[in-house]
Every structure is written in C-alpha cells, then in structure tokens.
Design a protein around this motif. Sequence first.
Motif, PDB file in Angstrom:
ATOM      1  N   TYR A 138      10.310 -22.991  83.190  1.00  0.00           N
ATOM      2  CA  TYR A 138      11.580 -23.659  83.447  1.00  0.00           C
ATOM      3  C   TYR A 138      12.494 -23.525  82.233  1.00  0.00           C
ATOM      4  N   ASP A 139      13.729 -23.192  82.478  1.00  0.00           N
ATOM      5  CA  ASP A 139      14.735 -22.915  81.466  1.00  0.00           C
ATOM      6  C   ASP A 139      14.443 -21.624  80.710  1.00  0.00           C
ATOM      7  N   GLY A 140      13.540 -20.833  81.227  1.00  0.00           N
ATOM      8  CA  GLY A 140      13.277 -19.506  80.690  1.00  0.00           C
ATOM      9  C   GLY A 140      13.334 -18.506  81.817  1.00  0.00           C
ATOM     10  N   ARG A 141      12.231 -18.401  82.580  1.00  0.00           N
ATOM     11  CA  ARG A 141      12.216 -17.522  83.751  1.00  0.00           C
ATOM     12  C   ARG A 141      12.953 -18.133  84.935  1.00  0.00           C
ATOM     13  N   PHE A 175      18.850 -21.975  92.014  1.00  0.00           N
ATOM     14  CA  PHE A 175      17.852 -21.519  91.055  1.00  0.00           C
ATOM     15  C   PHE A 175      18.152 -20.047  90.771  1.00  0.00           C
ATOM     16  N   VAL A 176      18.303 -19.695  89.518  1.00  0.00           N
ATOM     17  CA  VAL A 176      18.366 -18.286  89.105  1.00  0.00           C
ATOM     18  C   VAL A 176      17.034 -18.011  88.412  1.00  0.00           C
ATOM     19  N   TYR A 177      16.315 -17.010  88.910  1.00  0.00           N
ATOM     20  CA  TYR A 177      14.955 -16.842  88.401  1.00  0.00           C
ATOM     21  C   TYR A 177      14.513 -15.382  88.443  1.00  0.00           C
ATOM     22  N   ARG A 178      13.562 -15.082  87.583  1.00  0.00           N
ATOM     23  CA  ARG A 178      12.878 -13.797  87.593  1.00  0.00           C
ATOM     24  C   ARG A 178      11.579 -13.990  88.372  1.00  0.00           C
ATOM     25  N   HIS A 179      11.403 -13.220  89.435  1.00  0.00           N
ATOM     26  CA  HIS A 179      10.288 -13.402  90.355  1.00  0.00           C
ATOM     27  C   HIS A 179       8.957 -13.418  89.602  1.00  0.00           C
ATOM     28  N   LEU A 185      15.213 -10.046  89.735  1.00  0.00           N
ATOM     29  CA  LEU A 185      16.106 -11.193  89.562  1.00  0.00           C
ATOM     30  C   LEU A 185      16.546 -11.695  90.931  1.00  0.00           C
ATOM     31  N   HIS A 186      16.470 -13.013  91.137  1.00  0.00           N
ATOM     32  CA  HIS A 186      16.815 -13.598  92.430  1.00  0.00           C
ATOM     33  C   HIS A 186      17.611 -14.886  92.247  1.00  0.00           C
ATOM     34  N   HIS A 187      18.292 -15.291  93.345  1.00  0.00           N
ATOM     35  CA  HIS A 187      18.876 -16.622  93.477  1.00  0.00           C
ATOM     36  C   HIS A 187      18.130 -17.332  94.596  1.00  0.00           C
ATOM     37  N   VAL A 227       6.644 -21.038  95.944  1.00  0.00           N
ATOM     38  CA  VAL A 227       5.627 -20.058  95.535  1.00  0.00           C
ATOM     39  C   VAL A 227       5.832 -18.761  96.300  1.00  0.00           C
ATOM     40  N   GLU A 228       6.073 -18.862  97.614  1.00  0.00           N
ATOM     41  CA  GLU A 228       6.274 -17.672  98.443  1.00  0.00           C
ATOM     42  C   GLU A 228       7.491 -16.862  97.983  1.00  0.00           C
ATOM     43  N   HIS A 229       8.524 -17.536  97.508  1.00  0.00           N
ATOM     44  CA  HIS A 229       9.731 -16.848  97.046  1.00  0.00           C
ATOM     45  C   HIS A 229       9.632 -16.400  95.588  1.00  0.00           C
TER      46      HIS A 229
END
Length: 237
Positions: A138-141, A175-179, A185-187, A227-229
Amino acid sequence: MTLDAFYRAMAPMLEGTASPQVVIDTLGPTPSGAENLGFYSTLVERNHFKILFELFPILRALLLREHPGSWPKIVRQYRATHPATHWDPNRFAEHFSEHLRAMRERGALDHPIYEELADLVYLRQRVYSGHDLGPDAYDGRVVVRQYSHPTSDYYFALHEDPSAPLPQARPQVVFVYRHAQDHALHHFLPTAAGLAALARRQGITDLPPMFAALGEAQLEDADRALVEHGVFTPRAD
C-alpha cells in the motif's frame, strides 16, 4: 574553488534565472564565450519541456484545446517556481499537479480536471516504477486516490477521443496499482466493501459507520475480487 561553489554559480544560469556573464564574472573566463556557455541553459529548458511533454501528452493536448497557447507559459512558470532537485528526471514533474491547482486558484485555469489528470498521470508513473512497500505494498505498488471528478474514466476517454468534453463533477475513488502477478499497470474502481477490505489488509479497525456496518461475507467477497484483479496478493492461511 569547491565543487559546491561551482554548482551554486552554475545552477541559476541553467535554471534560466541568471545570465552567462554572471557565471563568467563568478567563475572566471571561458574559452567558449558567453553565448556558447548560455546554450546549456537552452538545453536544460528543452529537456524540461521534453520531460513534461512525454509524461503528460494527453494533458498537454487538453490544455491546448481548452486554453490555446497556454502550455509554454505553464511550463515556464513551473520551471521558475519548482526547479529540478532530484537525479531522476521524472521527479521534475512531481509538483505539476500542485502548480496547476495554484493556477486555478488564481483564476488562470478554470477546471480541477487539469490538476487531477496531472496527479493521476504522475501517480501512474510513480506506481509503475516505484518499489513495493509493506505486505500488500500500500502506497507503493497500490495507491488510492479520491478525485472530485471521474478522472480515471476521463483519462481513458481522452485516449479514445481527444475531443471528449470536460467532465461534470462526480467524486471517484480509484486504486492505481501494479498487478501482483503480471506487474502491468491498472486502475480499479472499488466499492465501499473494497475500501473496507483494503483497510482491513492494512490493519485499520476504526472505520466510519458505513464501512463498519458491512458484513463479513461482503468483506470476504470484496477481498477475493481484489485478489482476482491483482490488487491484493492471496492471504496466507
């Protein structure tokens, strides 16, 4: 002369706030001459324009669409108030969103979407290239933002159609995250249960009533969906 003194003399010229002659008067004569020395200032300015252009092409096009001729002035004002201080060139853009917000508050810009897009785009770059922090990063990936407009939707809309009209105000959490598995990279637009599941992953138990009222089954479903996403990693048994 120390290296620190050399940089103190050179930095204002490279940032465009001092003339080459001031550097020569401070450091001594140069065989290149003042005009050739001054070209380094031009190179730095061009690099700053290049950095912002390559990070924010959609935002640049939108600003030029809504405020013709505005981009060069915006970049020059940003350079003057936010000089580069980090070895990573992309960090030069770190405060661009704040700069656009300040311009709006002064009346120079007319819509929060510019600063929100700048924040989202820089956040995407930061998440993609940053280091993982914590068990679920959190706050990283994974980083959470709440915007006053559907900024994530509008970001993708502009990629499809650069003429897409400016959006109406409607809060959006993203959420902006690296899978967690494929690192793409995803939203992700979370539900209230998804936000509560994220809080639980982070060990936060003191939640507002609307979140605290969610049932255990809802939280488990939300956790599994995340988790699935690829937002979360599977929990250990």
